[in-house]
Scaffold this motif. Structure first.
Motif, short mmCIF file in Angstrom:
data_model
loop_
_atom_site.label_atom_id
_atom_site.label_comp_id
_atom_site.label_asym_id
_atom_site.label_seq_id
_atom_site.Cartn_x
_atom_site.Cartn_y
_atom_site.Cartn_z
N SER A 123 -19.80 -3.00 35.66
CA SER A 123 -19.45 -4.25 35.82
C SER A 123 -20.30 -5.00 34.67
CB SER A 123 -19.20 -5.18 37.03
OG SER A 123 -20.66 -5.18 37.53
N GLU A 124 -19.81 -6.28 34.12
CA GLU A 124 -20.71 -6.87 33.23
C GLU A 124 -22.04 -7.31 34.06
OE1 GLU A 124 -19.05 -10.31 31.13
OE2 GLU A 124 -17.19 -9.30 30.51
N ASP A 125 -22.06 -7.84 35.20
CA ASP A 125 -23.14 -8.30 36.03
C ASP A 125 -24.18 -6.99 36.04
OD1 ASP A 125 -21.92 -10.66 36.00
OD2 ASP A 125 -21.39 -10.48 38.07
N LEU A 126 -23.43 -5.80 36.49
CA LEU A 126 -24.27 -4.80 36.75
C LEU A 126 -25.17 -4.26 35.38
CD1 LEU A 126 -25.04 -3.17 39.14
CD2 LEU A 126 -23.49 -1.49 38.80
N ALA A 127 -24.38 -4.13 34.28
CA ALA A 127 -24.74 -3.59 33.02
C ALA A 127 -26.03 -4.77 32.59
CB ALA A 127 -23.64 -3.89 32.05
N GLN A 128 -25.76 -6.03 32.82
CA GLN A 128 -26.81 -7.31 32.77
C GLN A 128 -28.29 -6.47 33.51
OE1 GLN A 128 -26.63 -9.19 30.16
NE2 GLN A 128 -29.07 -9.72 30.69
N MET A 129 -27.91 -6.42 34.97
CA MET A 129 -29.04 -5.88 35.60
C MET A 129 -29.70 -4.76 35.13
SD MET A 129 -28.95 -5.26 39.79
CE MET A 129 -28.41 -3.56 39.56
N PHE A 130 -28.81 -3.61 34.54
CA PHE A 130 -29.51 -2.22 34.03
C PHE A 130 -30.43 -2.76 32.86
CE2 PHE A 130 -25.77 0.46 35.64
CZ PHE A 130 -26.15 0.41 36.94
N LEU A 131 -29.87 -3.66 31.98
CA LEU A 131 -30.63 -3.89 30.83
C LEU A 131 -31.93 -4.74 31.24
CD1 LEU A 131 -30.33 -4.22 27.88
CD2 LEU A 131 -29.54 -6.44 27.90
N GLU A 132 -31.93 -5.64 32.01
CA GLU A 132 -33.11 -6.30 32.29
C GLU A 132 -34.10 -5.49 33.13
OE1 GLU A 132 -31.52 -9.57 34.51
OE2 GLU A 132 -30.66 -10.73 32.84
N SER A 133 -33.49 -4.54 33.75
CA SER A 133 -34.61 -3.67 34.70
C SER A 133 -35.71 -2.95 33.61
CB SER A 133 -33.88 -2.69 35.68
OG SER A 133 -33.24 -1.68 34.83
N GLY A 134 -35.11 -2.40 32.54
CA GLY A 134 -35.97 -1.45 31.91
C GLY A 134 -35.84 -0.01 32.16
N LYS A 135 -34.99 0.16 33.21
CA LYS A 135 -35.22 1.63 33.66
C LYS A 135 -33.99 2.58 33.46
CE LYS A 135 -37.87 0.08 37.77
NZ LYS A 135 -37.89 -0.07 39.38
N PHE A 136 -33.14 1.84 32.67
CA PHE A 136 -31.85 2.50 32.32
C PHE A 136 -31.59 2.80 31.16
CE2 PHE A 136 -31.31 0.69 36.51
CZ PHE A 136 -30.45 1.67 37.28
N LEU A 137 -30.82 4.02 30.42
CA LEU A 137 -30.60 4.47 29.34
C LEU A 137 -29.09 4.48 29.20
CD1 LEU A 137 -33.44 6.90 28.83
CD2 LEU A 137 -33.64 4.69 28.03
N TRP A 138 -28.73 4.34 27.86
CA TRP A 138 -27.32 4.52 27.79
C TRP A 138 -26.93 6.12 27.62
CZ3 TRP A 138 -26.41 1.02 22.98
CH2 TRP A 138 -26.09 -0.37 23.25
N ASN A 139 -26.04 6.79 28.38
CA ASN A 139 -25.65 8.01 28.12
C ASN A 139 -24.92 8.46 27.16
OD1 ASN A 139 -25.18 10.79 28.86
ND2 ASN A 139 -24.24 10.20 30.85
N SER A 140 -25.59 9.14 26.49
CA SER A 140 -25.24 9.41 24.77
C SER A 140 -24.06 10.69 24.74
CB SER A 140 -26.16 9.84 23.98
OG SER A 140 -26.74 11.18 24.27
N GLY A 141 -23.97 11.43 25.64
CA GLY A 141 -23.00 12.46 25.60
C GLY A 141 -23.57 13.78 24.56
N MET A 142 -24.75 13.69 24.44
CA MET A 142 -25.42 14.70 23.68
C MET A 142 -26.48 15.37 24.79
SD MET A 142 -26.83 12.68 20.32
CE MET A 142 -27.84 13.77 19.76
N PHE A 143 -26.22 16.87 24.59
CA PHE A 143 -27.21 17.58 25.31
C PHE A 143 -27.81 18.73 24.82
CE2 PHE A 143 -23.15 15.98 27.48
CZ PHE A 143 -23.62 14.99 28.37
N CYS A 144 -28.76 19.56 25.45
CA CYS A 144 -29.36 20.51 24.81
C CYS A 144 -29.76 21.74 26.00
CB CYS A 144 -30.51 20.08 24.26
SG CYS A 144 -31.37 21.17 23.04
#
Length: 331
Positions: free
Chosen positions: A167-188
């Motif tokens: 949700s928007e609120d949770l996404a904002q929390m993720f952003l502010e925490s500095g502990k989360f990354l966007w999942n890119s869909g790229m793998f190796c």
């Protein structure tokens, strides 16, 4: 051992309707100075890999073949899916086609990425980790509180958890925490390591995909047997369950080009398709905007779409409704 770039090109790009159709999905649209996302993807990764494997759908594999011919790329193979069964099966086909020790760099064909030192370093680090039998995902440092992406919670290269589109609120929390990354869909990962984990966590997907691959006719997967494969993403099948997972915190410029908002953001400020905060795509007509802001108008021969940029993700709902009510507009 060799490094193989597995290019996933079977998506339909429903959020870019009416430009993106089943016969010509978004990765083949010449939206970037006459070049497509597929073409840019091949060009981007060819320097890192000894071979390219394109996994595409029966409806559009000819489009990727034409681009490879145009680019004069000779070191590539093709695998053609008979019907969409999601990314776990698509990647399994490529892994069955490789040697167990081959390292597979899995990249969607519809992402826009700036190739710079950050990108080269991330790919080199992923290949090194994969050679040590890790399954590696690329996580992008988030620039804003995006609700359209999944997230990876991490500490360094260690994955703590995967999170669904928030949700928007949770996404904002993720952003502010500095502990989360966007999942890119790229793998190796190594082909053999991936197949071991797929067999461990999703044995039916493994067995059915193997059966389809063995029974293939050249590059073409068998339609009837393919429909027996459970449709599941590689994230659910392996990434969120394996204890071999690592993440590369990445800082290169990236977009999944999953909406018209993303096209607007990627276009330079002097792009003639931009009219102040508005944008016109694929129209040869004069278009004027009066009293409206942040609007995108998209025209094709048989359809016109007008949307507010903030509602760009909702185009998928139009696509899904047309699939039920008027599928001729999706062909």
């Amino acid at each position: 051992m060799k490094v193989v770039n597995v290019v996933l090109s079977g998506g339909v790009g429903s959020r870019l309707w009416p430009l993106s159709r089943k016969s010509r999905p978004k990765q083949y649209l010449p939206l970037f100075d006459g070049r497509s996302l597929f073409e840019l993807s091949i060009e981007r990764n060819i320097a890192f890999c000894e071979e390219i494997c394109v996994v595409g759908g029966i409806d559009n594999y000819q489009l990727s073949r034409d681009i490879m011919r145009k680019m004069q790329v000779e070191r590539y193979t093709e695998l053609v899916e008979a019907c969409p069964r999601n990314t776990a099966a698509a990647i399994a086909f490529a892994a069955f086609a490789a040697n167990p020790d081959d390292i597979l760099l899995i990249t969607p064909s519809d992402h826009l990425i700036k190739v710079d030192e950050d990108y080269r370093n991330a790919v080199s680090q992923a290949i090194q980790m994969a050679s040590d039998d890790h399954i590696v995902t690329f996580g992008l440092k988030p620039k804003h509180a995006e609700t359209g992406f999944g997230y990876v919670e991490h500490e360094g290269n260690e994955v703590i958890s995967f999170r669904e589109k928030p949700s928007e609120d949770l996404a904002q929390m993720f952003l502010e925490s500095g502990k989360f990354l966007w999942n890119s869909g790229m793998f190796c990962f190594k082909a053999g390591v991936f197949l071991e984990e797929l067999k461990k966590y999703e044995p039916v997907v493994f067995e059915k995909s193997q059966k389809v691959y063995v029974k293939r006719n050249g590059i073409y997967m068998n339609d009837l047997i393919s429909r027996e494969i459970p449709s599941i993403s590689v994230d659910y099948a392996v990434m969120e369950r394996t204890d071999k997972i690592k993440v590369i915190p990445s800082f290169f410029e990236w977009s999944d080009m999953g909406s018209f908002q993303a096209i607007y953001d990627a276009a330079p400020a002097d792009d003639q398709r931009k009219i102040q905060s508005n944008m016109v795509l694929n129209s040869s007509k004069l278009v004027e905007f009066v009293g409206v802001e942040n609007v995108i108008l998209v025209e094709t021969e048989d359809a016109i779409l007008v949307l507010h940029k903030e509602k760009a993700q909702d185009v998928k709902k139009v696509y899904e409704r047309l699939e039920l009510e008027n599928p001729k507009y999706l062909r």
